[in-house]
Design a protein around this motif. Structure first.
Motif, PDB file in Angstrom:
ATOM      1  N   PRO A   7     117.398  12.550 -46.280  1.00  0.00           N
ATOM      2  CA  PRO A   7     117.649  11.597 -45.330  1.00  0.00           C
ATOM      3  C   PRO A   7     118.571  10.578 -45.973  1.00  0.00           C
ATOM      4  O   PRO A   7     118.133   9.986 -47.399  1.00  0.00           O
ATOM      5  CB  PRO A   7     116.336  10.573 -45.126  1.00  0.00           C
ATOM      6  CG  PRO A   7     115.260  11.284 -45.978  1.00  0.00           C
ATOM      7  CD  PRO A   7     115.954  12.428 -46.262  1.00  0.00           C
ATOM      8  N   SER A   8     119.587  10.381 -45.200  1.00  0.00           N
ATOM      9  CA  SER A   8     120.163   9.073 -46.248  1.00  0.00           C
ATOM     10  C   SER A   8     121.122   8.204 -45.392  1.00  0.00           C
ATOM     11  O   SER A   8     121.574   9.141 -44.253  1.00  0.00           O
ATOM     12  CB  SER A   8     121.598   9.381 -47.379  1.00  0.00           C
ATOM     13  OG  SER A   8     122.770  10.730 -46.408  1.00  0.00           O
ATOM     14  N   GLY A   9     121.273   7.389 -45.045  1.00  0.00           N
ATOM     15  CA  GLY A   9     121.642   6.603 -43.938  1.00  0.00           C
ATOM     16  C   GLY A   9     120.840   7.003 -42.604  1.00  0.00           C
ATOM     17  O   GLY A   9     119.872   6.992 -42.649  1.00  0.00           O
ATOM     18  N   SER A  10     121.990   6.251 -41.533  1.00  0.00           N
ATOM     19  CA  SER A  10     121.335   6.014 -40.499  1.00  0.00           C
ATOM     20  C   SER A  10     120.766   7.340 -40.467  1.00  0.00           C
ATOM     21  O   SER A  10     121.554   8.286 -39.989  1.00  0.00           O
ATOM     22  CB  SER A  10     121.911   5.917 -39.778  1.00  0.00           C
ATOM     23  OG  SER A  10     121.995   4.350 -39.655  1.00  0.00           O
ATOM     24  N   VAL A  11     119.514   7.676 -39.639  1.00  0.00           N
ATOM     25  CA  VAL A  11     118.924   9.045 -38.728  1.00  0.00           C
ATOM     26  C   VAL A  11     119.966   9.172 -38.053  1.00  0.00           C
ATOM     27  O   VAL A  11     120.140   8.924 -37.130  1.00  0.00           O
ATOM     28  CB  VAL A  11     117.366   8.758 -38.061  1.00  0.00           C
ATOM     29  CG1 VAL A  11     117.389   9.982 -37.639  1.00  0.00           C
ATOM     30  CG2 VAL A  11     116.471   8.165 -39.464  1.00  0.00           C
ATOM     31  N   ASP A  36     118.768   4.029 -45.654  1.00  0.00           N
ATOM     32  CA  ASP A  36     118.150   4.900 -46.667  1.00  0.00           C
ATOM     33  C   ASP A  36     116.628   4.584 -46.449  1.00  0.00           C
ATOM     34  O   ASP A  36     116.113   6.114 -46.125  1.00  0.00           O
ATOM     35  CB  ASP A  36     118.541   5.237 -48.017  1.00  0.00           C
ATOM     36  CG  ASP A  36     120.212   5.423 -47.662  1.00  0.00           C
ATOM     37  OD1 ASP A  36     120.808   5.736 -46.805  1.00  0.00           O
ATOM     38  OD2 ASP A  36     120.903   5.912 -49.718  1.00  0.00           O
ATOM     39  N   PHE A  37     116.645   3.488 -47.288  1.00  0.00           N
ATOM     40  CA  PHE A  37     114.993   3.418 -47.068  1.00  0.00           C
ATOM     41  C   PHE A  37     114.346   3.422 -45.627  1.00  0.00           C
ATOM     42  O   PHE A  37     112.946   4.354 -46.044  1.00  0.00           O
ATOM     43  CB  PHE A  37     114.510   2.049 -47.733  1.00  0.00           C
ATOM     44  CG  PHE A  37     114.508   1.108 -46.624  1.00  0.00           C
ATOM     45  CD1 PHE A  37     113.843   0.653 -46.022  1.00  0.00           C
ATOM     46  CD2 PHE A  37     116.087   0.105 -46.538  1.00  0.00           C
ATOM     47  CE1 PHE A  37     113.849  -0.824 -45.579  1.00  0.00           C
ATOM     48  CE2 PHE A  37     116.049  -0.926 -45.733  1.00  0.00           C
ATOM     49  CZ  PHE A  37     115.250  -1.293 -44.826  1.00  0.00           C
ATOM     50  N   LEU A  38     114.637   3.221 -45.183  1.00  0.00           N
ATOM     51  CA  LEU A  38     114.233   3.675 -42.799  1.00  0.00           C
ATOM     52  C   LEU A  38     114.824   5.182 -43.250  1.00  0.00           C
ATOM     53  O   LEU A  38     113.587   5.120 -42.023  1.00  0.00           O
ATOM     54  CB  LEU A  38     114.885   2.374 -42.385  1.00  0.00           C
ATOM     55  CG  LEU A  38     115.297   1.017 -42.281  1.00  0.00           C
ATOM     56  CD1 LEU A  38     116.634   0.125 -41.330  1.00  0.00           C
ATOM     57  CD2 LEU A  38     113.879   0.255 -41.980  1.00  0.00           C
ATOM     58  N   ALA A  39     115.466   5.520 -43.245  1.00  0.00           N
ATOM     59  CA  ALA A  39     115.588   7.209 -42.749  1.00  0.00           C
ATOM     60  C   ALA A  39     114.700   7.857 -43.485  1.00  0.00           C
ATOM     61  O   ALA A  39     113.810   8.571 -42.917  1.00  0.00           O
ATOM     62  CB  ALA A  39     116.794   8.028 -42.735  1.00  0.00           C
ATOM     63  N   ARG A  40     114.105   7.427 -45.031  1.00  0.00           N
ATOM     64  CA  ARG A  40     113.193   8.098 -45.738  1.00  0.00           C
ATOM     65  C   ARG A  40     112.269   7.899 -45.034  1.00  0.00           C
ATOM     66  O   ARG A  40     110.539   8.440 -45.412  1.00  0.00           O
ATOM     67  CB  ARG A  40     113.488   7.653 -47.451  1.00  0.00           C
ATOM     68  CG  ARG A  40     114.899   7.751 -47.973  1.00  0.00           C
ATOM     69  CD  ARG A  40     114.185   8.261 -49.806  1.00  0.00           C
ATOM     70  NE  ARG A  40     114.527   6.786 -50.268  1.00  0.00           N
ATOM     71  CZ  ARG A  40     115.884   5.856 -50.028  1.00  0.00           C
ATOM     72  NH1 ARG A  40     116.525   6.614 -49.937  1.00  0.00           N
ATOM     73  NH2 ARG A  40     115.327   4.719 -50.277  1.00  0.00           N
ATOM     74  N   GLY A  41     111.422   6.958 -45.379  1.00  0.00           N
ATOM     75  CA  GLY A  41     110.359   5.731 -44.713  1.00  0.00           C
ATOM     76  C   GLY A  41     109.985   6.432 -43.391  1.00  0.00           C
ATOM     77  O   GLY A  41     108.581   7.280 -43.111  1.00  0.00           O
ATOM     78  N   ALA A  42     111.039   6.997 -42.474  1.00  0.00           N
ATOM     79  CA  ALA A  42     110.679   7.939 -40.997  1.00  0.00           C
ATOM     80  C   ALA A  42     110.283   8.735 -41.276  1.00  0.00           C
ATOM     81  O   ALA A  42     109.358   9.091 -40.418  1.00  0.00           O
ATOM     82  CB  ALA A  42     111.650   7.180 -40.088  1.00  0.00           C
ATOM     83  N   MET A  43     110.580   9.530 -42.314  1.00  0.00           N
ATOM     84  CA  MET A  43     110.456  11.443 -42.769  1.00  0.00           C
ATOM     85  C   MET A  43     108.712  10.993 -43.096  1.00  0.00           C
ATOM     86  O   MET A  43     108.458  12.260 -42.884  1.00  0.00           O
ATOM     87  CB  MET A  43     111.346  11.453 -43.859  1.00  0.00           C
ATOM     88  CG  MET A  43     111.236  12.972 -44.396  1.00  0.00           C
ATOM     89  SD  MET A  43     112.484  13.503 -45.260  1.00  0.00           S
ATOM     90  CE  MET A  43     111.462  12.064 -46.441  1.00  0.00           C
TER      91      MET A  43
END
Length: 182
Positions: A122-126, A54-61
């Motif tokens: 976003p949640s989970g893998s992109v 989740d944190f990576l998906a939010r960070g990418a966004m």
């Protein structure tokens, strides 16, 4: 005698807005979207490699959003640099293509941000589609960067005159008392 056409593209339309002679702001500002969008792709890929993504998906966004904002700032001063290039020249055509690609890429990233914001965010893998759009957009950015490099390094847009550049290669004269100290 009239100044050659290519000398016009070396001078800023507005030094206060586009950067002084020999120090354009556009190349400095493009580092923001490039870095943010490369980072967003790294985060997208990494979201498939960890358990809690989740944190990576939010960070990418949010990196995509930062890149869009940075791209708009870079575009503003890029337009000023475009106005310095004489219309009807090869350099002007390359600059128009560079601009059109960058605008298309910025729209693609803005759409990608909007897509990621849809629903609960976003949640989970992109998702594969979002990751693919990110990768294709970044590839387009690479092509546009090549064109920007051609403008600066091949056509010398907003680069100092050759006579100014040559000053950097004049040997520095330091009094050494007759000894060679290099």
């Amino acid at each position: 005698m009239a100044e050659p056409l290519h000398h016009q593209a070396k001078q800023p339309v507005s030094a206060a807005l586009a950067g002084p002679y020999g120090h354009p702001f556009h190349p400095l500002l493009v580092t923001v979207p490039i870095g943010a969008w490369v980072g967003s792709l790294v985060f997208d890929v990494a979201s498939h490699l960890v358990h809690d993504a989740d944190f990576l998906a939010r960070g990418a966004m949010w990196l995509i959003a930062l890149g869009v904002i940075g791209a708009l700032a870079a575009a503003l001063v890029g337009f000023l640099d475009l106005f310095a290039i004489p219309p009807g020249t090869r350099a002007f055509r390359v600059a128009l293509l560079h601009m059109a690609l960058n605008l298309l890429i910025t729209v693609a990233y803005a759409a990608n941000f909007w897509w990621r914001q849809a629903g609960d965010g976003p949640s989970g893998s992109v998702g594969a589609g979002m990751l693919a759009l990110n990768a294709v957009s970044l590839a387009g950015l690479g092509l546009s960067g090549y064109l920007g490099g051609k403008l600066a390094y091949h056509y010398g847009v907003r680069v100092a005159h050759e006579t100014t550049q040559a000053e950097g290669y004049v040997p520095a004269h330091r009094p050494t008392g007759g000894r060679h100290t290099d």
